[in-house]
Write a protein that holds these residues in place. Structure first.
Motif, PDB file in Angstrom:
ATOM      1  N   ALA A   4       0.914  -1.025   0.210  1.00  0.00           N
ATOM      2  CA  ALA A   4       0.024   0.034  -0.170  1.00  0.00           C
ATOM      3  C   ALA A   4       0.992   1.212  -0.194  1.00  0.00           C
ATOM      4  CB  ALA A   4      -0.630   0.012   1.248  1.00  0.00           C
ATOM      5  N   ILE A   5       0.509   2.575  -0.809  1.00  0.00           N
ATOM      6  CA  ILE A   5       1.090   3.356  -0.950  1.00  0.00           C
ATOM      7  C   ILE A   5       0.680   4.391   0.445  1.00  0.00           C
ATOM      8  CG2 ILE A   5       1.775   3.317  -3.328  1.00  0.00           C
ATOM      9  CD1 ILE A   5      -0.691   5.142  -3.967  1.00  0.00           C
ATOM     10  N   ALA A   6       1.227   5.570   0.747  1.00  0.00           N
ATOM     11  CA  ALA A   6       0.767   6.263   1.627  1.00  0.00           C
ATOM     12  C   ALA A   6      -0.295   7.188   1.252  1.00  0.00           C
ATOM     13  CB  ALA A   6       1.888   7.421   1.950  1.00  0.00           C
ATOM     14  N   ARG A   7      -1.454   7.200   2.165  1.00  0.00           N
ATOM     15  CA  ARG A   7      -2.525   7.840   1.944  1.00  0.00           C
ATOM     16  C   ARG A   7      -2.308   9.487   1.778  1.00  0.00           C
ATOM     17  NH1 ARG A   7      -5.307   3.831   5.459  1.00  0.00           N
ATOM     18  NH2 ARG A   7      -7.119   3.177   4.396  1.00  0.00           N
ATOM     19  N   THR A   8      -3.372  10.289   1.144  1.00  0.00           N
ATOM     20  CA  THR A   8      -3.051  11.425   0.656  1.00  0.00           C
ATOM     21  C   THR A   8      -4.177  12.109   1.777  1.00  0.00           C
ATOM     22  OG1 THR A   8      -2.275  11.545  -1.475  1.00  0.00           O
ATOM     23  CG2 THR A   8      -3.221  13.307  -0.787  1.00  0.00           C
ATOM     24  N   PRO A   9      -3.724  13.110   2.404  1.00  0.00           N
ATOM     25  CA  PRO A   9      -4.910  13.423   3.417  1.00  0.00           C
ATOM     26  C   PRO A   9      -5.811  14.566   2.546  1.00  0.00           C
ATOM     27  CG  PRO A   9      -2.947  14.754   3.599  1.00  0.00           C
ATOM     28  CD  PRO A   9      -2.544  13.788   2.837  1.00  0.00           C
ATOM     29  N   PRO A  10      -7.163  14.555   3.012  1.00  0.00           N
ATOM     30  CA  PRO A  10      -7.876  15.451   2.321  1.00  0.00           C
ATOM     31  C   PRO A  10      -7.491  16.846   2.381  1.00  0.00           C
ATOM     32  CG  PRO A  10      -9.192  13.783   3.933  1.00  0.00           C
ATOM     33  CD  PRO A  10      -7.774  13.899   4.175  1.00  0.00           C
ATOM     34  N   ASP A  11      -7.918  17.860   1.628  1.00  0.00           N
ATOM     35  CA  ASP A  11      -7.502  19.144   1.716  1.00  0.00           C
ATOM     36  C   ASP A  11      -7.948  19.778   3.076  1.00  0.00           C
ATOM     37  OD1 ASP A  11      -6.214  19.129  -0.622  1.00  0.00           O
ATOM     38  OD2 ASP A  11      -8.029  19.630  -1.722  1.00  0.00           O
ATOM     39  N   ARG A  12      -7.351  20.619   3.535  1.00  0.00           N
ATOM     40  CA  ARG A  12      -7.780  21.235   5.050  1.00  0.00           C
ATOM     41  C   ARG A  12      -8.570  22.369   4.586  1.00  0.00           C
ATOM     42  NH1 ARG A  12      -3.480  20.830   7.280  1.00  0.00           N
ATOM     43  NH2 ARG A  12      -3.796  19.355   8.901  1.00  0.00           N
ATOM     44  N   LEU A  13      -9.863  22.458   4.797  1.00  0.00           N
ATOM     45  CA  LEU A  13     -10.750  23.591   4.264  1.00  0.00           C
ATOM     46  C   LEU A  13     -11.079  24.353   5.673  1.00  0.00           C
ATOM     47  CD1 LEU A  13     -13.170  21.802   2.185  1.00  0.00           C
ATOM     48  CD2 LEU A  13     -11.126  22.868   1.399  1.00  0.00           C
ATOM     49  N   ASP A  14     -11.259  25.746   5.515  1.00  0.00           N
ATOM     50  CA  ASP A  14     -11.523  26.674   6.682  1.00  0.00           C
ATOM     51  C   ASP A  14     -13.043  26.364   6.715  1.00  0.00           C
ATOM     52  OD1 ASP A  14     -12.466  28.405   4.596  1.00  0.00           O
ATOM     53  OD2 ASP A  14     -10.880  29.562   4.736  1.00  0.00           O
ATOM     54  N   MET A  15     -13.871  27.287   7.721  1.00  0.00           N
ATOM     55  CA  MET A  15     -15.169  26.974   7.837  1.00  0.00           C
ATOM     56  C   MET A  15     -16.193  27.612   6.458  1.00  0.00           C
ATOM     57  SD  MET A  15     -15.861  25.398  10.550  1.00  0.00           S
ATOM     58  CE  MET A  15     -17.445  25.507  10.623  1.00  0.00           C
ATOM     59  N   THR A  16     -15.467  28.633   6.030  1.00  0.00           N
ATOM     60  CA  THR A  16     -15.955  29.398   4.867  1.00  0.00           C
ATOM     61  C   THR A  16     -16.247  28.371   3.639  1.00  0.00           C
ATOM     62  OG1 THR A  16     -15.229  31.530   5.502  1.00  0.00           O
ATOM     63  CG2 THR A  16     -16.065  31.461   3.053  1.00  0.00           C
ATOM     64  N   ALA A  17     -15.137  27.810   3.441  1.00  0.00           N
ATOM     65  CA  ALA A  17     -14.993  26.775   2.164  1.00  0.00           C
ATOM     66  C   ALA A  17     -15.753  25.676   2.405  1.00  0.00           C
ATOM     67  CB  ALA A  17     -13.637  26.285   2.082  1.00  0.00           C
ATOM     68  N   LEU A  18     -15.822  25.184   3.735  1.00  0.00           N
ATOM     69  CA  LEU A  18     -16.833  23.918   4.222  1.00  0.00           C
ATOM     70  C   LEU A  18     -18.400  24.547   3.811  1.00  0.00           C
ATOM     71  CD1 LEU A  18     -15.898  22.692   7.686  1.00  0.00           C
ATOM     72  CD2 LEU A  18     -15.816  21.321   5.503  1.00  0.00           C
ATOM     73  N   GLY A  19     -18.649  25.592   4.226  1.00  0.00           N
ATOM     74  CA  GLY A  19     -19.950  25.821   4.034  1.00  0.00           C
ATOM     75  C   GLY A  19     -20.358  26.307   2.580  1.00  0.00           C
ATOM     76  N   ARG A  20     -19.427  26.267   1.761  1.00  0.00           N
ATOM     77  CA  ARG A  20     -19.624  26.428   0.382  1.00  0.00           C
ATOM     78  C   ARG A  20     -19.806  24.952  -0.308  1.00  0.00           C
ATOM     79  NH1 ARG A  20     -15.088  29.948  -0.373  1.00  0.00           N
ATOM     80  NH2 ARG A  20     -15.787  32.293  -0.102  1.00  0.00           N
ATOM     81  N   LEU A  21     -19.541  23.983   0.436  1.00  0.00           N
ATOM     82  CA  LEU A  21     -19.743  22.585  -0.328  1.00  0.00           C
ATOM     83  C   LEU A  21     -21.222  22.488  -0.330  1.00  0.00           C
ATOM     84  CD1 LEU A  21     -17.110  20.588   1.482  1.00  0.00           C
ATOM     85  CD2 LEU A  21     -16.864  21.367  -0.459  1.00  0.00           C
ATOM     86  N   SER A  22     -21.652  21.618  -1.506  1.00  0.00           N
ATOM     87  CA  SER A  22     -22.791  21.011  -1.526  1.00  0.00           C
ATOM     88  C   SER A  22     -23.145  19.865  -0.507  1.00  0.00           C
ATOM     89  CB  SER A  22     -23.153  20.514  -3.120  1.00  0.00           C
ATOM     90  OG  SER A  22     -22.198  19.526  -3.144  1.00  0.00           O
ATOM     91  N   GLU A  23     -24.232  19.281  -0.452  1.00  0.00           N
ATOM     92  CA  GLU A  23     -24.661  18.522   0.489  1.00  0.00           C
ATOM     93  C   GLU A  23     -23.871  17.203   0.211  1.00  0.00           C
ATOM     94  OE1 GLU A  23     -28.341  16.034   2.480  1.00  0.00           O
ATOM     95  OE2 GLU A  23     -28.931  17.858   1.157  1.00  0.00           O
ATOM     96  N   GLN A  24     -23.667  16.848  -1.031  1.00  0.00           N
ATOM     97  CA  GLN A  24     -23.050  15.696  -1.506  1.00  0.00           C
ATOM     98  C   GLN A  24     -21.649  15.832  -1.219  1.00  0.00           C
ATOM     99  OE1 GLN A  24     -24.509  12.555  -2.493  1.00  0.00           O
ATOM    100  NE2 GLN A  24     -22.265  12.087  -1.880  1.00  0.00           N
ATOM    101  N   ALA A  25     -21.183  16.973  -1.545  1.00  0.00           N
ATOM    102  CA  ALA A  25     -19.624  17.099  -1.603  1.00  0.00           C
ATOM    103  C   ALA A  25     -19.368  17.176  -0.051  1.00  0.00           C
ATOM    104  CB  ALA A  25     -19.365  18.328  -2.344  1.00  0.00           C
ATOM    105  N   ARG A  26     -20.419  17.861   0.663  1.00  0.00           N
ATOM    106  CA  ARG A  26     -19.842  17.719   2.109  1.00  0.00           C
ATOM    107  C   ARG A  26     -19.785  16.219   2.784  1.00  0.00           C
ATOM    108  NH1 ARG A  26     -19.847  21.189   6.479  1.00  0.00           N
ATOM    109  NH2 ARG A  26     -19.194  19.911   8.344  1.00  0.00           N
ATOM    110  N   ALA A  27     -20.609  15.532   2.242  1.00  0.00           N
ATOM    111  CA  ALA A  27     -20.730  13.918   2.678  1.00  0.00           C
ATOM    112  C   ALA A  27     -19.523  13.420   2.227  1.00  0.00           C
ATOM    113  CB  ALA A  27     -22.022  13.499   2.347  1.00  0.00           C
ATOM    114  N   ASP A  28     -19.195  13.583   1.233  1.00  0.00           N
ATOM    115  CA  ASP A  28     -17.847  12.821   0.437  1.00  0.00           C
ATOM    116  C   ASP A  28     -16.756  13.289   1.261  1.00  0.00           C
ATOM    117  OD1 ASP A  28     -19.462  11.859  -1.335  1.00  0.00           O
ATOM    118  OD2 ASP A  28     -18.925  12.951  -2.992  1.00  0.00           O
TER     119      ASP A  28
END
Length: 378
Positions: free
Chosen positions: A26-50
């Motif tokens: 297995a290769i090293a996992r890549t962490p998800p991008d670190r989003l701030d609260m503003t960027a989190l709020g812009r995500l659609s419902e499906q994108a936030r769930a993912d």
């Protein structure tokens, strides 16, 4: 880590070759991008769930972090394994990681085995000269009331040998011979035996299995790495002998015992190691409101009291705390949030005296260089 194509890690079982290869490759996992609260709020419902699903998986699999304890034991293991490169007619010394639960001994053993697997495959390829799979490592785990036959079948199960089945008509001797054939054919050089503490060498079956392990170490051209709890106290280093016989016990002469200790904050060196661990954890957390220094400095004493310096308890608390912080929308770690998270009973029972020592100033998690300067005249 991320599984190679066609394999998944969530159901990879290291006691079978397919699972072990998936983990080792297995290769090293890549962490998800670190989003701030503003960027989190812009995500659609499906994108936030993912995004939150990615963070669940990431936080559940932080590490393994290369602690000083891991580095020291790995150095010893490389010494033992590389010095065992002598010819097959010579008995190879074994290693035993002997430590209390929650100190990371299995993680340390499997991380080392993975590094060894990769080194050997890089040097000799994925297949032997005879066309067999090249499996540098075999990993088995012992269970309660393990017998010699069950041990041999566990080895054969790893290789996928047909005689591993519970209804196999092979005798114990035949199973041992078949296990040796697998090890030789697949050019295995390291056998990791986990949960050795399940052996009771003062019982007939336990002593027979202990003697069989000694025979395997004598006959098989491999290095054995045993992992367990209180192996010396359980008599595994002395083969259950009386105190007058222990000095000559063959196992004690051939097993190199490697131990692990929890993190401490008794001096500046140990405090620096504790802070380095927390910094490594902090860098791996993907929480929108988490500020630098919260884990490594603000929560340092709290985390030590909650976990008594045991890395297993610490990683459980961090993982569960991060999951709760995401679900609640708090997106950071705090004493208030972590106080709602339950972890193992051993850590919870030992918490009160450590917290009292920290509250009174008799114990501090901060090295001198990081403490606030004293006021003039104090």
């Amino acid at each position: 880590m991320t599984a190679p194509s066609g394999a998944t890690l969530d159901d990879a079982v290291p006691s079978r070759k397919e699972g072990w290869i998936a983990l080792a490759d297995a290769i090293a996992r890549t962490p998800p991008d670190r989003l701030d609260m503003t960027a989190l709020g812009r995500l659609s419902e499906q994108a936030r769930a993912d995004y939150d699903r990615q963070r669940r998986i990431w936080h559940a699999n932080i590490g393994p972090l290369r602690t000083p304890q891991m580095a020291d034991i790995h150095e010893d293991l490389w010494d033992i394994l590389d010095s065992n490169a002598h010819d097959g007619d010579k008995v190879k010394g074994a290693a035993a990681i002997d430590a209390f639960p929650g100190l990371g001994k299995t993680t340390i053993a499997l991380t080392f085995a993975r590094e060894f697997h990769r080194r050997e495959v890089a040097a000799f390829g994925r297949y032997t000269a005879d066309g067999h799979e090249h499996l540098p490592v075999c990993r088995v785990g012992l269970g309660a009331n393990t017998t010699i036959k069950a041990l041999n079948q566990a080895i054969l199960t790893f290789y996928g040998h047909p005689s591993a089945g519970r209804y196999s008509s092979s005798t114990t001797a035949q199973l041992a011979a078949q296990a040796l054939d697998c090890i030789v054919s697949c050019r295995t050089r390291l056998v990791v035996v986990d949960d050795v503490h399940f052996l009771d060498v003062r019982s007939r079956d336990g002593l027979e299995v202990s003697n069989h392990l000694k025979w395997l170490a004598n006959e098989f051209p491999v290095t054995f790495l045993f992992v367990g709890v209180s192996l010396r106290e359980r008599g595994l280093m002395s083969e259950g002998m009386t105190s007058s016989e222990q000095a000559m016990a063959q196992t004690a002469r051939r097993w190199t015992r490697l131990t692990l200790h929890p993190f401490r904050i008794a001096d500046d060196t140990s405090r620096a190691a504790w802070r380095a661990l927390l910094l490594g954890i902090e860098r791996n957390l993907v929480l929108a409101r988490l500020q630098p220094g919260v884990v490594a400095d603000e929560l340092s004493g709290y985390l030590f009291a909650r976990t008594t310096g045991h890395i297993g308890s610490l990683m459980t608390l961090i993982n569960r705390g991060a999951q709760r912080a995401v679900r609640r929308g708090e997106e950071t770690l705090s004493v208030e949030l972590l106080d709602t998270v339950k972890i193992d009973e051993g850590a919870e029972n030992a918490r009160a005296p450590l917290q009292a020592a920290l509250d009174s100033g008799r114990l501090t998690p901060q090295a001198r260089s990081l403490r606030a300067p004293a006021h003039a005249g104090s």
